[in-house]
Design an enzyme around this catalytic site. Structure first.
Site, short mmCIF file in Angstrom:
data_model
loop_
_atom_site.label_atom_id
_atom_site.label_comp_id
_atom_site.label_asym_id
_atom_site.label_seq_id
_atom_site.Cartn_x
_atom_site.Cartn_y
_atom_site.Cartn_z
N LYS A 118 -15.37 1.92 7.68
CA LYS A 118 -14.07 1.33 7.37
C LYS A 118 -13.80 0.12 8.27
CE LYS A 118 -10.53 3.83 6.30
NZ LYS A 118 -9.41 4.78 6.39
N TYR B 266 0.84 -1.20 0.00
CA TYR B 266 0.00 0.00 0.00
C TYR B 266 0.87 1.26 0.00
CZ TYR B 266 -2.83 3.78 1.95
OH TYR B 266 -3.43 4.99 2.17
N1 LIG Z 1 -7.98 7.65 6.48
C1 LIG Z 1 -6.68 7.77 6.63
O1 LIG Z 1 -6.16 7.83 7.77
C2 LIG Z 1 -5.78 7.84 5.42
C3 LIG Z 1 -4.40 8.01 5.63
C4 LIG Z 1 -3.58 8.10 4.52
C5 LIG Z 1 -4.10 8.03 3.24
N2 LIG Z 1 -5.44 7.82 3.06
C6 LIG Z 1 -5.93 7.74 1.68
O2 LIG Z 1 -7.00 8.64 1.55
C7 LIG Z 1 -7.95 8.13 0.61
C8 LIG Z 1 -9.32 8.07 1.26
O3 LIG Z 1 -9.21 7.19 2.38
P1 LIG Z 1 -10.43 6.85 3.32
O4 LIG Z 1 -9.90 6.79 4.70
O5 LIG Z 1 -11.56 7.74 2.99
O6 LIG Z 1 -10.72 5.36 2.86
P2 LIG Z 1 -12.07 4.65 2.36
O7 LIG Z 1 -11.72 3.24 2.17
O8 LIG Z 1 -13.19 5.01 3.27
O9 LIG Z 1 -12.32 5.37 0.95
C9 LIG Z 1 -11.84 4.86 -0.26
C10 LIG Z 1 -13.00 4.73 -1.22
O10 LIG Z 1 -12.51 4.23 -2.46
C11 LIG Z 1 -13.46 3.32 -2.96
N3 LIG Z 1 -12.78 2.36 -3.85
C12 LIG Z 1 -11.96 1.36 -3.50
N4 LIG Z 1 -11.57 0.66 -4.59
C13 LIG Z 1 -12.15 1.27 -5.66
C14 LIG Z 1 -12.16 1.02 -7.05
N5 LIG Z 1 -11.49 -0.02 -7.57
N6 LIG Z 1 -12.89 1.81 -7.86
C15 LIG Z 1 -13.60 2.87 -7.35
N7 LIG Z 1 -13.65 3.14 -6.02
C16 LIG Z 1 -12.93 2.37 -5.18
C17 LIG Z 1 -14.04 2.63 -1.73
O11 LIG Z 1 -15.33 2.09 -1.99
C18 LIG Z 1 -14.09 3.76 -0.73
O12 LIG Z 1 -15.34 4.40 -0.71
C19 LIG Z 1 -7.43 6.79 0.15
O13 LIG Z 1 -6.74 6.98 -1.06
C20 LIG Z 1 -6.49 6.39 1.25
O14 LIG Z 1 -5.49 5.53 0.80
C21 LIG Z 1 -6.28 7.74 4.12
#
Ligand SMILES: NC(=O)c1ccc[n+]([C@@H]2O[C@H](COP(=O)([O-])OP(=O)(O)OC[C@H]3O[C@@H](n4cnc5c(N)ncnc54)[C@H](O)[C@@H]3O)[C@@H](O)[C@H]2O)c1
Length: 334
Positions: A199, A160
């Site tokens: 999540k 990741y």
């Molecule tokens: N929450 C955190 O602490 C954190 C930290 C660092 C980075 N991030 C990044 O921020 C972004 C948002 O994270 P989040 O916490 O909201 O996670 P999340 O999993 O709630 O949101 C990601 C969304 O992407 C969608 N998704 C996954 N695979 C997909 C695909 N193949 N096609 C279309 N949609 C798809 C999922 O259904 C989900 O709604 C992500 O890129 C994550 O890697 C989050």
């Protein structure tokens, strides 16, 4: 709350991953503050499919979008045909949040396909529309690099983290080749706040400990949790960073944290104080090897170049979030 003078009314805004935690918060931020904005969400939503770690393959949930009035397209980043459904729009801003967000998925092929291959498509879309692109990178790009973690000194230690690192490299190349494009990568640290409940096990410890305490249980922490610290950042500061990233000529990759790391023990203690309980803490051995013991975002370039300024200390963020922790416990857990 407006973080700068950009008027998003009458702008067309794509939010990939808009059914997820951060994407849904962005969607409601725009809907509430810029009622004339045209917001389009692209998300695969959840199916029942799981990875070998037992977690769902995607966490998007319709309940994160109840009350949202914009367009919703259910589509897969890995499908050119699904992405082609976005061809009829001309976007002014693209917030790319969709990804496999679970740091404990080790299937390199599926992570690289989903997070990296699709990034080329999103970049082409931004180029074609002349849109400002703000995409989610991650603190996971740093692996166990010593604190404070600084942009440019990454060493990812899981697939990741590598996928987000690869996105950053692709973005840098694109910025160099297309200096007129606005491309901003935001390396989020540990985000907590409303709409993270779905999540599941990958949600923050703030909501997980909160729900344990509400269930009358003693919070269970890894041994030595007073010394395991993370840069926990409240969702409202993450929104602030995204909005500030939309100003012209901000291209670059920036950390989004508070730069004030706090321990897991602090979270449990603050929650118990706020919830008026005194259950103490139960400790168990940490089963993970290669566990990050200390993260702290170096936010100097985010402050200097984006004008980002975190507003939420852990105590304040948890207080602000508490009613939502209670609501999700009552409506989703009990
Ligand atoms: N929450 C955190 O602490 C954190 C930290 C660092 C980075 N991030 C990044 O921020 C972004 C948002 O994270 P989040 O916490 O909201 O996670 P999340 O999993 O709630 O949101 C990601 C969304 O992407 C969608 N998704 C996954 N695979 C997909 C695909 N193949 N096609 C279309 N949609 C798809 C999922 O259904 C989900 O709604 C992500 O890129 C994550 O890697 C989050």
């Amino acid at each position: 709350m407006k973080y700068n003078d950009i008027d998003f009314n009458n702008k067309t805004i794509l939010i990939t991953g808009g059914a997820g935690f951060i994407g849904a918060n962005l969607a409601f931020y725009f809907q509430e503050n810029f009622p004339e904005a045209h917001i389009v969400i692209f998300d695969i939503f959840r199916s029942e499919a799981t990875f070998s770690n037992g977690n769902l393959q995607s966490f998007g949930h319709y309940k994160n979008l109840i009350g949202f009035h914009g367009d919703i397209i259910c589509g897969d980043l890995n499908s050119k045909a699904d992405l082609a459904q976005l061809d009829s729009y001309t976007f002014d801003y693209i917030f790319h949040e969709a990804a496999i967000s679970d740091t404990r998925v080790y299937d390199q092929k599926i992570i690289m396909q989903t997070n990296v291959n699709s990034f080329y498509d999103i970049l082409s879309m931004a180029k074609k529309s002349n849109a400002t692109l703000v995409y989610a990178s991650s603190a996971a790009t740093y692996g166990s690099m010593p604190s404070p973690q600084t942009v440019g000194k990454e060493n990812p230690e899981n697939p990741y983290g590598f996928s987000k690192y690869a996105m950053d490299q692709i973005a840098y190349k694109m910025m160099k080749e297309n200096p007129s494009m606005n491309i901003v990568g935001l390396k989020y640290f540990n985000v907590y706040g409303a709409r993270e409940f779905f999540k599941d096990k990958t949600s923050s410890t703030v909501i997980q400990f909160g729900h344990q305490i509400l269930a009358g249980k003693t919070p269970r922490l890894f041994e030595g949790s007073d010394k395991i610290v993370r840069d926990f950042v409240y969702i409202k500061d993450v929104i602030q960073a995204n909005i500030k990233a939309c100003a012209p000529k901000k291209s670059g990759v920036y950390n989004v944290g508070t730069s004030k790391p706090r321990s897991f023990q602090d979270i449990a203690d603050i929650l118990q104080k706020e919830l008026g309980t005194d259950y103490g803490t139960e400790y168990f051995p940490n089963p993970f090897t290669g566990y990050q013991m200390h993260t702290q975002a170096d936010i100097s370039s985010s402050e200097e170049n984006l004008g980002y300024s975190p507003q939420w200390e852990l105590e304040d963020g948890i207080k602000d979030y508490l009613s939502e922790i209670k609501r999700t416990y009552e409506e989703e857990v009990k």
